[in-house]
Design an enzyme around this catalytic site. Structure first.
Site, PDB file in Angstrom:
ATOM      1  N   TYR A 142       0.839  -1.111   0.031  1.00  0.00           N
ATOM      2  CA  TYR A 142       0.059   0.048  -0.001  1.00  0.00           C
ATOM      3  C   TYR A 142       0.802   1.261  -0.161  1.00  0.00           C
ATOM      4  CZ  TYR A 142      -3.454  -3.292   1.332  1.00  0.00           C
ATOM      5  OH  TYR A 142      -4.532  -4.340   1.285  1.00  0.00           O
ATOM      6  N   ASP A 221      -1.829 -18.883   2.307  1.00  0.00           N
ATOM      7  CA  ASP A 221      -2.591 -19.539   1.604  1.00  0.00           C
ATOM      8  C   ASP A 221      -3.117 -20.405   2.502  1.00  0.00           C
ATOM      9  OD1 ASP A 221       0.042 -20.011   1.645  1.00  0.00           O
ATOM     10  OD2 ASP A 221       0.085 -21.124  -0.702  1.00  0.00           O
ATOM     11  N   ASP A 245      -5.802  -7.507   5.276  1.00  0.00           N
ATOM     12  CA  ASP A 245      -6.780  -6.718   4.474  1.00  0.00           C
ATOM     13  C   ASP A 245      -8.030  -8.063   4.013  1.00  0.00           C
ATOM     14  OD1 ASP A 245      -8.631  -5.026   3.297  1.00  0.00           O
ATOM     15  OD2 ASP A 245      -7.004  -4.221   1.785  1.00  0.00           O
TER      16      ASP A 245
END
Ligand code: NAD
Length: 358
Positions: A142, A221, A245
């Site tokens: 970000y 994952d 997020d």
């Protein structure tokens, strides 16, 4: 207790739900003899329209002077459909997090028994789930350098972490784990990413200072899969900005809806409290938004920023009572909900206030 609270409703349903978080705080002040004063400020599309800036200087100044901030959401469809627009609502949110040093985002996955059936996951798998996420908030893709080639056909976002950024949030997460069930799971992608290898190495170092906490490391994952398969496996989850997020939105389905999840962003100064959902253009202005996440965000403020656990509990109990009595907003209703008990934003807000006032 005297406190000065800044309310930033933002855009879309942010405007509709935040008034109920604020009203709940005002009712708590009345019940317990506190003096809460409220100020308001603009951010996001609402601020761009008035000032041309998604985070006006005036908002930042008011934020710095306040004891805590109650935020709604930012976002507007015109930006989602036009990535070329240079001035964007989310810049306001990213900037205020950076300016206030809000590096840790706490997201409790609080499961109300009454909503077990509202989740898309089977009730027996969910029952008893209680997870506290710590999502790092000021690093990662970000904030890393963004590049686009001259021919516009190649793009990159730099995933960057500094050791101190991992250390400070890791301490907060381990301290929380000590207060809970003494289990912490750190999520990364250390088999592939160098920034994740730094993350894991740093968390392993910090873990030595908390020998009473059982620490586990998991790849993102696998964590995404385990969260659905066996959510009870997790207690405190510590992770980076991007992974956090995604994982916390996934976890919102455990709680039945985005409309039920609150979050606290904290650093070393003022705390920032907000629902995890966005401005939801699809339902904005229709009295359909669930205001409970905003009310639960207010509860987090009472507990974390003001050290008022009894008052926080009173808010959570009022929400619980509304659910126990069978009331739902559309997002958490199921086939067993009586039509007369499906409420709009305003009606659900008023109902929680009524329980609070009793
Ligand atoms: P969203 O969270 O706004 O909505 C996702 C889905 O959940 C929608 O179907 C929406 O109707 C539903 N939903 C969300 N909150 C709800 C509530 N309180 N009650 C009932 N239903 C609810 O995410 P999105 O659709 O991906 O994004 C919409 C806008 O919000 C975009 O402009 C995005 O940039 C912005 N956004 C802002 C924030 C923030 O301010 N923190 C976070 C995420 C997205």
């Amino acid at each position: 207790m005297k406190k000065n609270i800044l309310v930033i409703p933002g855009d879309g349903i942010g405007q509709e739900v935040t008034q109920w978080g604020k009203a709940a705080l005002a009712q708590i002040a009345k019940n317990y003899g506190h003096e809460f004063t409220f100020d308001e400020a603009l951010m996001g599309h609402a601020a761009i329209e008035v000032t041309g800036n998604p985070l006006p200087e005036e908002t930042l100044e008011k934020a710095r002077k306040s004891d805590a901030i109650l935020f709604g959401a930012i976002g507007h469809a015109m930006y989602d459909n036009d990535p070329s627009l240079k001035v964007r609502p989310e810049q306001g949110l990213l900037k205020i997090r950076k300016e206030l040093g809000l590096y840790a985002n706490l997201r409790p996955i609080l499961l109300f028994d009454e909503l077990l059936e509202a989740s898309s996951i089977k009730a027996h798998i969910l029952k008893g789930t209680d997870i506290l996420f710590f999502r790092e908030l000021t690093g990662d893709v970000y904030f890393g350098e963004k590049k686009r080639s001259e021919d516009r056909n190649t793009a990159s976002d730099l995933m960057i972490y500094h050791r101190y950024e991992v250390e400070r949030i890791a301490h907060k997460a381990f301290q929380a784990a000590q207060q809970r069930s003494k289990r912490l799971c750190s999520v990364d992608k250390a088999n592939v990413l160098e920034s994740s290898r730094l993350w894991r190495e740093t968390v392993q170092e910090i873990a030595k200072q908390y020998p009473d906490v059982e620490t586990e490391h998991m790849f993102i994952d696998n964590a995404a899969m385990q969260l659905i398969k066996n959510p009870k496996k997790f207690d405190v989850v510590l992770t980076a900005n991007l992974f956090g997020d995604i994982l916390t939105d996934e976890a919102s389905q455990i709680a039945g809806s985005m409309g039920m999840l609150a979050s606290a962003s904290v650093g070393d100064g003022v705390g920032f409290y907000e629902p995890i959902h966005g401005s939801a253009h699809d339902i904005a202005g229709k009295n359909l938004a669930n205001p409970l996440a905003s009310i639960l965000s207010a509860a987090l403020m009472l507990e974390i920023s003001f050290g008022l656990p009894e008052e926080a509990k009173a808010l959570v109990s009022a929400v619980d009572q509304a659910l126990k009595d069978g009331y739902r907003t559309g997002d958490i209703a199921d086939q067993n909900t009586e039509a007369s008990k499906i409420l709009g934003t305003q009606e659900m807000g008023q109902l929680v206030l009524k329980y609070l006032a009793q």
